[in-house]
Design an enzyme around this catalytic site. Structure first.
Site, PDB file in Angstrom:
ATOM      1  N   SER A 119       0.834  -1.204   0.000  1.00 37.51           N
ATOM      2  CA  SER A 119       0.000   0.000   0.000  1.00 37.51           C
ATOM      3  C   SER A 119       0.865   1.249   0.000  1.00 37.51           C
ATOM      4  O   SER A 119       0.340   2.356  -0.097  1.00 37.51           O
ATOM      5  CB  SER A 119      -0.920   0.003   1.227  1.00 37.51           C
ATOM      6  OG  SER A 119      -0.149  -0.063   2.405  1.00 37.51           O
ATOM      7  N   HIS A 140      -3.221  -3.354  -5.808  1.00 37.83           N
ATOM      8  CA  HIS A 140      -3.513  -2.977  -4.421  1.00 37.83           C
ATOM      9  C   HIS A 140      -4.993  -3.184  -4.097  1.00 37.83           C
ATOM     10  O   HIS A 140      -5.857  -2.513  -4.659  1.00 37.83           O
ATOM     11  CB  HIS A 140      -3.115  -1.503  -4.199  1.00 37.83           C
ATOM     12  CG  HIS A 140      -3.331  -1.047  -2.804  1.00 37.83           C
ATOM     13  ND1 HIS A 140      -3.900   0.164  -2.481  1.00 37.83           N
ATOM     14  CD2 HIS A 140      -3.067  -1.660  -1.620  1.00 37.83           C
ATOM     15  CE1 HIS A 140      -3.965   0.274  -1.176  1.00 37.83           C
ATOM     16  NE2 HIS A 140      -3.477  -0.806  -0.624  1.00 37.83           N
ATOM     17  N   GLU A 152      -6.534  -1.159  -7.175  1.00 34.02           N
ATOM     18  CA  GLU A 152      -5.689  -0.212  -7.903  1.00 34.02           C
ATOM     19  C   GLU A 152      -4.610  -0.995  -8.655  1.00 34.02           C
ATOM     20  O   GLU A 152      -3.955  -1.857  -8.067  1.00 34.02           O
ATOM     21  CB  GLU A 152      -5.032   0.780  -6.939  1.00 34.02           C
ATOM     22  CG  GLU A 152      -6.039   1.743  -6.319  1.00 34.02           C
ATOM     23  CD  GLU A 152      -5.427   2.639  -5.242  1.00 34.02           C
ATOM     24  OE1 GLU A 152      -5.685   3.848  -5.278  1.00 34.02           O
ATOM     25  OE2 GLU A 152      -4.707   2.122  -4.363  1.00 34.02           O
ATOM     26  N   ASN A 190      -5.310   5.954  -0.903  1.00 32.64           N
ATOM     27  CA  ASN A 190      -4.657   6.352   0.350  1.00 32.64           C
ATOM     28  C   ASN A 190      -4.124   7.783   0.310  1.00 32.64           C
ATOM     29  O   ASN A 190      -3.993   8.425   1.346  1.00 32.64           O
ATOM     30  CB  ASN A 190      -3.532   5.385   0.718  1.00 32.64           C
ATOM     31  CG  ASN A 190      -4.072   4.097   1.317  1.00 32.64           C
ATOM     32  OD1 ASN A 190      -5.171   4.079   1.857  1.00 32.64           O
ATOM     33  ND2 ASN A 190      -3.318   3.023   1.216  1.00 32.64           N
TER      34      ASN A 190
HETATM   35  N1  CAA Z   1     -19.596 -13.649   2.877  1.00 34.08           N
HETATM   36  C1  CAA Z   1     -20.256 -13.006   1.905  1.00 34.08           C
HETATM   37  N2  CAA Z   1     -20.791 -11.763   2.060  1.00 34.08           N
HETATM   38  C2  CAA Z   1     -20.654 -11.182   3.245  1.00 34.08           C
HETATM   39  C3  CAA Z   1     -19.991 -11.803   4.319  1.00 34.08           C
HETATM   40  C4  CAA Z   1     -19.447 -13.097   4.102  1.00 34.08           C
HETATM   41  N3  CAA Z   1     -18.824 -13.760   5.057  1.00 34.08           N
HETATM   42  N4  CAA Z   1     -19.998 -10.978   5.388  1.00 34.08           N
HETATM   43  C5  CAA Z   1     -20.653  -9.880   4.999  1.00 34.08           C
HETATM   44  N5  CAA Z   1     -21.058 -10.006   3.722  1.00 34.08           N
HETATM   45  C6  CAA Z   1     -21.848  -9.052   2.955  1.00 34.08           C
HETATM   46  C7  CAA Z   1     -23.103  -8.737   3.705  1.00 34.08           C
HETATM   47  O1  CAA Z   1     -24.098  -9.713   3.469  1.00 34.08           O
HETATM   48  C8  CAA Z   1     -23.461  -7.384   3.165  1.00 34.08           C
HETATM   49  O2  CAA Z   1     -24.032  -7.528   1.878  1.00 34.08           O
HETATM   50  P1  CAA Z   1     -25.255  -6.586   1.390  1.00 34.08           P
HETATM   51  O3  CAA Z   1     -24.679  -5.196   1.353  1.00 34.08           O
HETATM   52  O4  CAA Z   1     -25.593  -7.114   0.048  1.00 34.08           O
HETATM   53  O5  CAA Z   1     -26.317  -6.754   2.437  1.00 34.08           O
HETATM   54  C9  CAA Z   1     -22.091  -6.736   2.998  1.00 34.08           C
HETATM   55  O6  CAA Z   1     -21.159  -7.810   2.840  1.00 34.08           O
HETATM   56  C10 CAA Z   1     -21.688  -5.890   4.198  1.00 34.08           C
HETATM   57  O7  CAA Z   1     -21.571  -6.725   5.334  1.00 34.08           O
HETATM   58  P2  CAA Z   1     -22.229  -6.445   6.756  1.00 34.08           P
HETATM   59  O8  CAA Z   1     -23.645  -5.982   6.583  1.00 34.08           O
HETATM   60  O9  CAA Z   1     -22.000  -7.618   7.629  1.00 34.08           O
HETATM   61  O10 CAA Z   1     -21.338  -5.318   7.394  1.00 34.08           O
HETATM   62  P3  CAA Z   1     -21.406  -3.759   7.206  1.00 34.08           P
HETATM   63  O11 CAA Z   1     -22.602  -3.322   6.453  1.00 34.08           O
HETATM   64  O12 CAA Z   1     -21.156  -3.248   8.553  1.00 34.08           O
HETATM   65  O13 CAA Z   1     -20.142  -3.484   6.265  1.00 34.08           O
HETATM   66  C11 CAA Z   1     -17.874  -3.153   5.724  1.00 34.08           C
HETATM   67  C12 CAA Z   1     -18.859  -3.877   6.613  1.00 34.08           C
HETATM   68  C13 CAA Z   1     -18.009  -3.654   4.287  1.00 34.08           C
HETATM   69  C14 CAA Z   1     -16.479  -3.468   6.240  1.00 34.08           C
HETATM   70  C15 CAA Z   1     -18.203  -1.629   5.770  1.00 34.08           C
HETATM   71  O14 CAA Z   1     -18.222  -1.189   7.109  1.00 34.08           O
HETATM   72  C16 CAA Z   1     -17.194  -0.794   5.035  1.00 34.08           C
HETATM   73  O15 CAA Z   1     -17.240  -0.693   3.823  1.00 34.08           O
HETATM   74  N6  CAA Z   1     -16.263  -0.152   5.779  1.00 34.08           N
HETATM   75  C17 CAA Z   1     -15.211   0.640   5.203  1.00 34.08           C
HETATM   76  C18 CAA Z   1     -14.076  -0.263   4.826  1.00 34.08           C
HETATM   77  C19 CAA Z   1     -12.979   0.495   4.154  1.00 34.08           C
HETATM   78  O16 CAA Z   1     -12.942   1.704   4.029  1.00 34.08           O
HETATM   79  N7  CAA Z   1     -11.973  -0.276   3.694  1.00 34.08           N
HETATM   80  C20 CAA Z   1     -10.804   0.274   3.084  1.00 34.08           C
HETATM   81  C21 CAA Z   1      -9.760   0.482   4.124  1.00 34.08           C
HETATM   82  S1  CAA Z   1      -8.304   1.205   3.433  1.00 34.08           S
HETATM   83  C22 CAA Z   1      -7.469  -0.114   2.802  1.00 34.08           C
HETATM   84  O17 CAA Z   1      -7.802  -1.249   2.939  1.00 34.08           O
HETATM   85  C23 CAA Z   1      -6.278   0.228   2.000  1.00 34.08           C
HETATM   86  C24 CAA Z   1      -5.008   0.392   2.691  1.00 34.08           C
HETATM   87  O18 CAA Z   1      -4.009   0.305   2.036  1.00 34.08           O
HETATM   88  C25 CAA Z   1      -4.907   0.743   4.122  1.00 34.08           C
END
Ligand code: CAA
Length: 282
Positions: A119, A140, A152, A190
């Protein structure tokens, strides 16, 4: 170039998610870890995610079985000899990556494309550490890998057009939406996300509001899935601090300078969810 077999180096949080989606997309996938216990923990994370997916009705039993059937784990490098693409998702340490690439290249065929999920490290510098700078690039992913749609795709200065196009199409075949990002610290996401998280920490230090109110403000006021402190705990304070330092070292702009509170929390071992405590307790 036809891709049949994918290697994944590292079965941590990112590596396990990457191996899972490659196997789910139908590729024969071999994931390598340094030892059996770490490998088993990573494979266990994949099984748990798939099991929960089945319970939630999001993954069919057949898809779960098919995904696990395409997936195997190893602690050896020589199994990478069968891979057309290898995605490296090990620790963010240049020397570790150099050593890993050398071990990989002692067995990998000429045509194999090597992609790093870094990242923050410079893709051109990583490419230069290999004997295949034209068949190297950045890929990424975002956490949690199976749920986040973006990837990415980053070209090193040396990446060939063919490698870039193959990588872009490969990302699409994983069910992801690829974007082309420059080889600059933070790439696209990022570069914008990290200063936002740092700014939230600085604002909190300056008394803008409680953690809960700032999080609620950004979540409900802007429709973000998580407020900045929930997100920084999720990403990891150490990861955020590490990326911020690399961005600051390259750009020398105050927006990328890690705030004093972030540094102290990392030094105290409050790394977020993974350590049980960050801005919140878990
Ligand atoms: N299998 C299949 N699908 C699943 C699942 C599983 N085990 N667990 C959850 N899901 C599905 C759910 O069914 C749901 O689907 P629908 O939208 O169709 O209903 C979806 O995934 C979301 O799951 P949840 O409802 O359980 O959870 P949530 O709504 O609280 O979402 C999250 C969780 C997706 C993590 C959300 O909070 C989110 O998008 N957060 C932000 C995450 C983010 O910003 N990530 C990037 C970080 S930066 C990075 O990674 C880069 C770096 O270099 C640092």
């Amino acid at each position: 170039m036809e891709i049949r077999t994918v290697g994944v180096l590292g079965c941590g949080l990112m590596g396990s998610g990457i191996a899972q989606i490659c196997a789910a997309a139908g590729y024969k996938t071999i994931v390598r870890e340094v030892n059996e216990p770490v490998l088993e923990r990573g494979l266990g994370r994949i099984r748990k995610f798939l099991d929960e997916g089945v319970s939630k009705g999001k993954v069919t039993e057949a898809a779960r079985t098919a995904t696990l059937g395409q997936l195997s784990g190893t602690t050896r490098f020589d199994e990478m000899a069968a891979c057309d693409v290898v995605i490296e998702a090990i620790v963010e340490d240049l020397d570790e990556k150099r050593t890993t690439y050398a071990a990989l290249e002692s067995v990998a065929p000429e045509h194999t494309i090597v992609l790093s999920n870094t990242s923050s490290l410079c893709i051109t510098e990583l490419a230069a550490a290999t004997r295949r700078p034209d068949r190297f690039g950045g890929l990424h992913f975002f956490s949690p890998v199976p749920l986040m749609r973006l990837v990415e795709v980053i070209r090193a200065l040396t990446t060939s057009d063919e490698t870039f196009q193959t990588t872009f199409a490969f990302a699409q075949s994983l069910g992801k939406e690829p974007i082309s990002a420059p080889d600059r610290p933070g790439f696209i996401v990022n570069r914008l996300l990290v200063p936002y998280l740092l700014d939230a920490i600085r604002a909190y230090e300056n008394g803008l509001g409680t953690l809960e109110d700032i999080d609620k403000g950004m979540k409900l006021g802007c429709g973000y899935p998580m407020g900045p402190f929930t997100l920084v705990d999720f990403v990891g304070l150490d990861t955020t601090y590490y990326i911020a330092n690399i961005m600051f070292a390259e750009f020398r702009e105050p927006a990328y300078a890690p705030p004093p509170l972030l540094k102290r929390m990392v030094l105290a071992g409050r790394l977020g969810r993974k350590s049980g405590r960050g801005f919140y307790s878990y």
